[in-house]
Design a protein around this motif. Structure first.
Motif, PDB file in Angstrom:
ATOM      1  N   ASP B 131       0.874  -1.166   0.000  1.00 43.93           N
ATOM      2  CA  ASP B 131       0.000   0.000   0.000  1.00 43.93           C
ATOM      3  C   ASP B 131       0.916   1.222   0.000  1.00 43.93           C
ATOM      4  O   ASP B 131       1.681   1.425   0.943  1.00 43.93           O
ATOM      5  N   VAL B 132       0.853   2.001  -1.066  1.00 44.92           N
ATOM      6  CA  VAL B 132       1.850   3.057  -1.274  1.00 44.92           C
ATOM      7  C   VAL B 132       1.194   4.421  -1.426  1.00 44.92           C
ATOM      8  O   VAL B 132       0.169   4.565  -2.106  1.00 44.92           O
ATOM      9  N   GLU B 133       1.769   5.401  -0.785  1.00 50.40           N
ATOM     10  CA  GLU B 133       1.372   6.794  -1.041  1.00 50.40           C
ATOM     11  C   GLU B 133       2.377   7.342  -2.045  1.00 50.40           C
ATOM     12  O   GLU B 133       3.555   7.481  -1.730  1.00 50.40           O
ATOM     13  N   TYR B 134       1.934   7.589  -3.261  1.00 56.18           N
ATOM     14  CA  TYR B 134       2.874   8.032  -4.296  1.00 56.18           C
ATOM     15  C   TYR B 134       3.295   9.475  -4.061  1.00 56.18           C
ATOM     16  O   TYR B 134       2.482  10.319  -3.666  1.00 56.18           O
ATOM     17  N   LEU B 135       4.546   9.748  -4.310  1.00 55.22           N
ATOM     18  CA  LEU B 135       5.092  11.101  -4.146  1.00 55.22           C
ATOM     19  C   LEU B 135       5.610  11.572  -5.497  1.00 55.22           C
ATOM     20  O   LEU B 135       5.957  10.752  -6.352  1.00 55.22           O
TER      21      LEU B 135
END
Ligand code: FES
Ligand code: FES
Lengths: 157, 778
Positions: B131-135
């Motif tokens: 589960d990734v929060e894209y930057l």
């Protein structure tokens, strides 16, 4: 996955084996049979390091499934010569500094072995074309090309 | 320095094994109970991992464990130690063995899967859910350099990791007085390296002693040991690192990698052997790359073509981390002023982070970049003045009579850089002679009749080699009369075993086959640095000579006792110490070795130290400087833009040649590497940092069918800075090659063609240039 039985000739010897159908020939030779002379450089059919001879033709063992060798004649680098008794092509590689790290070398040897059987008197351009599917990052190819030419010349005598 | 073997083109002792498939590379290692590792890698260039769900993957066939960084908390934690400190990098920018939270390039390792087979490990790796929060990511170094760019590391205020400056003389003054000033922008493409063997690691833990053994396809096994031991807070003695056969290195394998740590940590945790073999696709996204730099340079020169001063600025693409400190920008600076005697130099390099694989030296480190800049400027000056390219160089070169020549720059330890010996003009004259440059116009015209554009390129370079601090060797004669040489210098195909055996065999008067050379096993030799920067012939080669000299002296002392002959009347030959001119009066090395191995109750003669053995280290306190001049001819098909290098001639001086066969091989391989940089190798990323060239279908390497034969001529100016007079030769082929090829292409495109400040160039680009020219002139 269910394994499949295959029978084939490996370096002149009759062999039987049970093989996982997803395994490619390179992995089978290296890891199931312990013939680690065949090297894996890209696993997508471009570098040629994994080349072996199947029924007389050079093939990329990373692109052939091992179960496909059923009924075939397979030759690997281990069939050529031994440290004390190198084959003429292997001797030429040593004499011409046709190898450095030696990683591409088994694939080069098998490609050229098959090539010289069908093209006994090649030109330099023929040799370069014949190995144009084998990447060598170390030698700049020249010693390899010269080795093939020298071997062909010696064969003709 | 020459003997029976030193200087002779002897065939390599390595070859019989490698030619018969008996090489032993990391992937050939099989250990009982061994697990196979696959990495879960980032498919995005920048993001924060919120959570990792391993449950599906853990339930898959053959899977034994899946670890993330948290799982190693009881063994070791935190970022890896840097390989090289630099005062300008206040906080090291290194990886964690597995990414802890923020991921900064596609391919960064996040978790490691251990399974009973590689295939099962790979299947499970694909089933680990992130589960990734894209930057926001930045992949273009010029954009990354801008003040408002997204940052590669979210906690950093800017992407500029450091700004390095260097120079000498008063640039303003020289520029003000020079007849001409030109400004050019250069864009040198990043590119990969691609040793044919990908990386690989096998880690094993001794269940009784807890000692850790690592086999790794590394150029720096002792660095792996040092940093891993420090990270694990273990004694170095409990970490054995060795390199088996290694299938090419060229720089990237000199790094200490996160994967080496992760595999070691996994083996410690699971208490079983663990093997990881990188596949080619991983190599594209996780093995360091190089070259990428954008330069703006001003050059001041006079009416007679003399180059007087250079000032400029570089935006250096360092990728997402700086595990190797600032080695690349430092090498770029140290590669100036090349063969040119400048009055002043003023350089600034901004080291910029991008969301791409980190960079590290690749065959030549930044030296090919700088050779490209300097040689392009020399050609540019010639064109500006309508002068011969050769003449600009001759007037600007450091002259042979100026040697040793102090360049004005300083080494890392602050001492002045001085070129030891050489004749740069002589090398250029020789290469032009060998390629028959004076008849070139006839060949150009002949090609024209065939519808081809033919061009002549030239490029010179100076290469600092023999980088310190040291390498060492121990030599032992066994009671059977065999000579065992052990050194920390690892080999990736350079033929070290042969070269060192040549030196030892000459010093000890034995045959080549009586010498066994063992390289890079920390259990066999205690210290080593790295096989990088063309330093091994100088450092390890000299240490083999020094150790052999000691063994030789010892054998002579012993024999002088036994035979009652003065030491200066003795010589070593045929595996024995003999009285000069009286070969019947001799004592075999095997007998001396047996006697010095000791017998109960019998004192050693003359109070000698036991063992016919010695260890020596050679401290390389001053760099050696190899150099070369290259010339090549290309033919361009104006219809397709295809560029063929049809001739390539090298003049090279690396001091005394230990083995011309091996040196020629190093040079040829290096030239082809440089031709690849000039014409083929292009590593493409999209704006989000996603690599688009991750197979050899898209990323082109030079093949035999496109490569010319490469003709080599040696000059042999011994280096006064080591006992064997050698300079390094591993990278001298690559350094000027791209510059030489581009010079030829530019020449082929004619006086109305463009100045070419970039590489690689594509057929498409050539056709565009040719069309532009037709439009302009038509
Ligand atoms: S490994 Fe099969 S072609 Fe590269
Ligand atoms: S010898 Fe190293 S890749 Fe060919």
């Amino acid at each position: 996955m269910t394994e499949r039985s295959v029978a084939f000739t490996l370096n002149g010897e009759q062999r039987e084996a049970k093989i996982d159908p997803r395994m490619h020939l390179g992995d089978f030779l290296r890891h199931s049979l312990g013939l680690t002379g065949t090297h894996i450089g890209c696993e997508h059919g471009v570098c040629g390091a994994c080349t072996v001879i199947v029924d007389g033709a050079p093939v990329r063992s990373c692109l052939m499934l091992a179960v496909q060798v059923d009924g075939c004649r397979v030759e690997t680098v281990e069939s050529l010569g031994k440290p004390g008794e190198l084959s003429p092509l292997q001797q030429a590689f040593a004499a011409n500094h046709g190898l450095q790290c030696g990683f591409c070398t088994p694939g080069m040897l098998m490609t050229l072995e098959a090539f010289l059987r069908t093209t006994p008197a090649p030109t330099e351009q023929d040799v370069r074309a014949a190995i144009s599917g084998n990447i060598c990052r170390c030698t700049g190819y020249q010693g390899i090309v010269q080795s093939a030419l020298d071997t062909a010349k010696a064969n003709q005598k | 320095m020459s003997g029976r073997f030193f200087g002779a083109a002897v065939t390599r002792v390595e070859d019989a094994r490698l030619l018969t498939g008996k090489g032993h590379y990391v992937d050939d290692i099989e250990l009982a109970g061994m697990l196979h590792a696959a990495f879960v890698r980032a498919s995005f260039a920048h993001g924060r991992i919120r959570s990792i769900d391993k449950s599906d993957a853990l339930a898959m066939p053959g899977v034994v464990a899946i670890y993330t960084m948290d799982d190693f908390a009881d063994i070791a934690q935190g970022p890896m130690p840097p390989m090289a400190q630099h005062p300008l990098l206040k906080t090291p920018i290194t990886y964690h063995p597995l990414s802890d939270t923020e991921v900064r390039h596609v391919g960064e390792a996040i978790a490691i899967v251990l399974a009973d087979s590689r295939a099962n490990a790979e299947d499970a790796a694909a089933a680990v859910m992130l589960d990734v929060e894209y930057l926001p990511a930045v992949s273009d170094v010029v954009l990354a350099h801008e003040a408002n760019s997204p940052t590669t590391h979210s906690q950093h205020a800017s992407n500029i990791a450091a700004t390095m400056t260097a120079g000498f003389g008063d640039c303003d003054k020289v520029f003000a007085k020079a007849d001409h000033v030109l400004t050019e922008q250069f864009d040198i493409h990043r590119g990969g390296c691609h040793a044919m063997e990908c990386r690989g690691v096998v880690a094993n833990i001794d269940l009784l002693t807890d000692a850790l053994t690592i086999s790794t396809s590394s150029q720096s096994p002792y660095m792996v040991r040092r940093h891993l031991a420090a990270y694990l807070e273990r004694d170095e003695n409990d970490v054995r690192v060795m390199t088996p056969d290694v299938g090419g290195g060229f720089g990237p394998k000199a790094n200490v990698y996160a994967e080496e740590f992760a595999v070691a940590l996994s083996a410690i945790k699971i208490r079983r052997p663990v093997k990881w073999i990188e596949d080619r696709q991983e190599h594209f996204v996780a093995t360091t790359q190089q070259r990428g730099q954008v330069w703006s340079l001003d050059v001041a020169f006079d009416n007679d073509g003399r180059m007087r001063a250079i000032r400029g600025h570089c935006i250096h693409d360092n990728g997402a981390y700086a595990p190797y400190g600032l080695i690349l920008p430092a090498t770029a600076i140290a590669s100036f002023p090349g063969p040119y005697a400048l009055e002043a130099l003023d350089l600034t390099i901004d080291v910029v982070l991008t969301n791409l694989v980190p960079t590290s030296p690749v065959r030549g480190a930044c030296r090919p970049n700088v050779a490209f800049l300097l040689e392009r400027l020399a050609d540019r000056i010639a064109r500006h003045l309508s002068m011969d390219r050769q003449e600009v160089r001759r007037r600007s070169f450091v002259k042979a009579e100026q040697m040793p020549y102090i360049t004005g720059l300083k080494t890392r330890d602050g001492s002045p850089i001085s070129y030891d010996s050489g004749d740069y003009t002589g090398a250029l004259n020789l290469v032009l002679d060998k390629i028959a440059a004076k008849d070139f116009e006839a060949r150009r015209n002949e090609a024209k009749r065939r519808g081809k554009l033919r061009g002549l390129g030239i490029a010179s370079c100076v290469e600092d080699t023999g980088l310190g601090p040291f390498e060492g060797a121990s030599i032992r004669v066994t009671p059977a009369g065999k000579v065992i040489v052990a050194t920390g210098a690892s080999s990736q195909g350079q033929g070290h075993r042969t070269a060192f055996a040549q030196i030892a065999a000459d010093a000890l008067g034995v045959e080549l086959e009586d010498v066994t050379v063992e390289t890079a096993d920390s259990a066999k030799f205690p210290l080593g640095i790295s096989t990088i920067a063309s330093r091994i012939a100088v450092t390890a080669g000299s240490s083999v000579q020094l150790a052999a000299d000691k063994v030789r002296a010892k054998a002579i002392t012993f024999a002088s006792h036994q035979l009652e002959v003065g030491a200066h009347d003795l010589e070593l030959e045929g595996g024995a110490v003999q009285v000069k001119g009286v070969p019947e009066m001799k004592i075999k090395l095997s007998e001396i070795a047996r006697a010095l191995a000791g017998t109960t109750g019998v004192p050693l003669p003359g109070n000698m130290e036991p063992d016919l053995a010695a260890t020596a280290y050679f401290n390389s306190n001053a760099l050696t400087f190899a150099y070369g001049a290259n010339a090549c001819e290309v033919e361009i098909d104006p219809e397709t833009g295809d560029v063929r290098v049809v001739r390539y001639v090298v003049v090279h001086d690396c001091g005394k040649l230990i083995n011309p066969l091996i040196v020629d091989g190093q040079i040829r391989g290096g030239v082809v590497h440089g031709i690849g940089n000039a014409l083929f190798e292009r590593m493409i990323y999209d704006e989000q940092g996603q690599p688009l060239t991750t197979t050899y279908g898209d990323y082109l390497l030079p093949m035999a069918s496109e490569m010319p034969p490469i003709e080599i001529h040696h000059m042999e100016t011994p280096s006064p800075r080591n006992p064997i007079g050698v300079k390094g030769a591993g990278e001298g082929g690559t350094i000027p090659a791209a510059a030489c090829v581009i010079s030829a292409v530019e020449d082929a495109l004619g006086p109305n063609g463009p100045f070419i400040p970039v590489h690689p160039i594509s057929p498409h680009q050539i056709v565009t240039w040719l069309k532009g020219k037709t439009a302009a002139s038509g």
